[in-house]
Enzyme design. Structure first.
Site, mmCIF file in Angstrom:
data_model
loop_
_atom_site.group_PDB
_atom_site.id
_atom_site.type_symbol
_atom_site.label_atom_id
_atom_site.label_comp_id
_atom_site.label_asym_id
_atom_site.label_seq_id
_atom_site.Cartn_x
_atom_site.Cartn_y
_atom_site.Cartn_z
ATOM 1 C CG PHE A 1 -85.742 8.964 33.405
ATOM 2 C CD1 PHE A 1 -85.261 8.983 34.766
ATOM 3 C CD2 PHE A 1 -86.797 9.516 32.878
ATOM 4 C CE1 PHE A 1 -86.297 9.687 35.648
ATOM 5 C CE2 PHE A 1 -87.717 10.453 33.605
ATOM 6 C CZ PHE A 1 -87.366 10.338 35.268
ATOM 7 C CB SER B 1 -90.117 13.176 30.922
ATOM 8 O OG SER B 1 -90.610 12.099 31.565
ATOM 9 C CD GLU B 2 -90.722 8.782 27.641
ATOM 10 O OE1 GLU B 2 -91.757 8.196 27.709
ATOM 11 O OE2 GLU B 2 -90.767 9.986 27.114
ATOM 12 C CB VAL B 3 -84.352 12.427 26.394
ATOM 13 C CG1 VAL B 3 -84.627 11.797 25.008
ATOM 14 C CG2 VAL B 3 -85.125 13.627 26.597
#
Length: 261
Positions: A139, A135-137
């Site tokens: 953030f 899910s990093e994208v």
């Protein structure tokens, strides 16, 4: 050794590393990263630990990065960010590089770095309510440090989707794309892990270590004369070990090998 954020449980030859921050869904910060790296290195050096299980206390395996840690990191300069990322990368390398079989026991959320932890293990047993994501994208960042392990598990095609969408995917989807080995109900998680432990204990520990090294040495290379020579050399070397001689003798004599005693 004792750890601030972990509990180590021993049952015979099986060592379970319990991440023990259930109040924050086992989200990791600097302390958990340091503890996990140290625990992996200690258990790898412990010949009495044949198998290592990574698990999380409470409702969730790991919700990924601790928000307070992320907030602190957002104020870091480039040098501090690099040191922080290197610590995380070193922990994942210690987990992935263990010389013995590793199993992730996953329930609930395994998000961001939690997906990375699962991917860094050799096998994953997940409850049917488990959810994964890179899910990093969402953030404004990227799953850089976990990427080698997730890519190894799911391949570039699936990574192109999930690294960019950041969407969650269920345990059954994770199994279909290669991240998860087995899916069971939550109350059967321990039985699911035990079902993998049993055949693992039947194998020779040195042979299992050599098998992991073999995969790392051969994966992705063209099947050419060099690879043929590499594999021939490895099996010749393995056949000459005391463990191989014991295993073959035990089979012929219809008895368990010494490592099962």
């Amino acid at each position: 050794m004792t750890y601030e954020t972990l509990e180590i449980e021993r049952k015979g030859a099986v060592a379970t590393i319990w991440m023990n921050r259930p109040d924050v869904f086992n989200a990791f910060n600097e302390r958990l990263i340091a503890d996990l790296g140290a625990a992996c290195r200690a258990l790898d050096a412990d010949a009495t630990a044949r198998i290592v299980v990574l698990a999380g206390r409470g409702r969730h395996f790991s919700a990924g990065a601790d928000l307070n840690w992320m907030q602190r990191a957002s104020g870091y300069g480039e040098a501090e960010n690099l040191a922080d990322a290197r610590s995380f990368a070193g922990m994942l390398q210690a987990l992935s590089g263990m010389s013995k079989p590793t199993i992730a026991r996953v329930q609930g959320a395994a998000l961001g770095g939690g997906t990375g932890l699962a991917a860094a293990c050799d096998m994953v047993v997940a409850s049917d309510d488990a959810q994964f994501s890179t899910s990093e994208v969402r953030f404004g960042i990227i799953p850089a440090v976990i990427s080698p392990y997730v890519l190894r598990a799911i391949g570039p095609r699936h990574a192109l989707r999930y690294f960019q969408t950041g969407e969650k995917f269920r345990a059954d989807q994770a199994r279909a794309i290669g991240l998860v080995s087995e899916v069971v109900s939550r109350d059967e998680l321990d039985a699911g892990v035990a079902a993998l432990v049993e055949p693992l204990l039947a194998g020779g520990p040195l042979a299992q270590q050599a098998a992991k090294q073999l995969i790392a040495a051969v994966c992705g290379r063209p099947i050419d004369a060099a690879v043929a020579e590499e594999t021939a050399t490895r099996i010749a070397r393995q056949r000459a070990t005391g463990e191989a001689k014991e295993g073959i003798a035990a089979f012929l004599q219809k008895r368990p090998p010494a490592w099962q005693g």
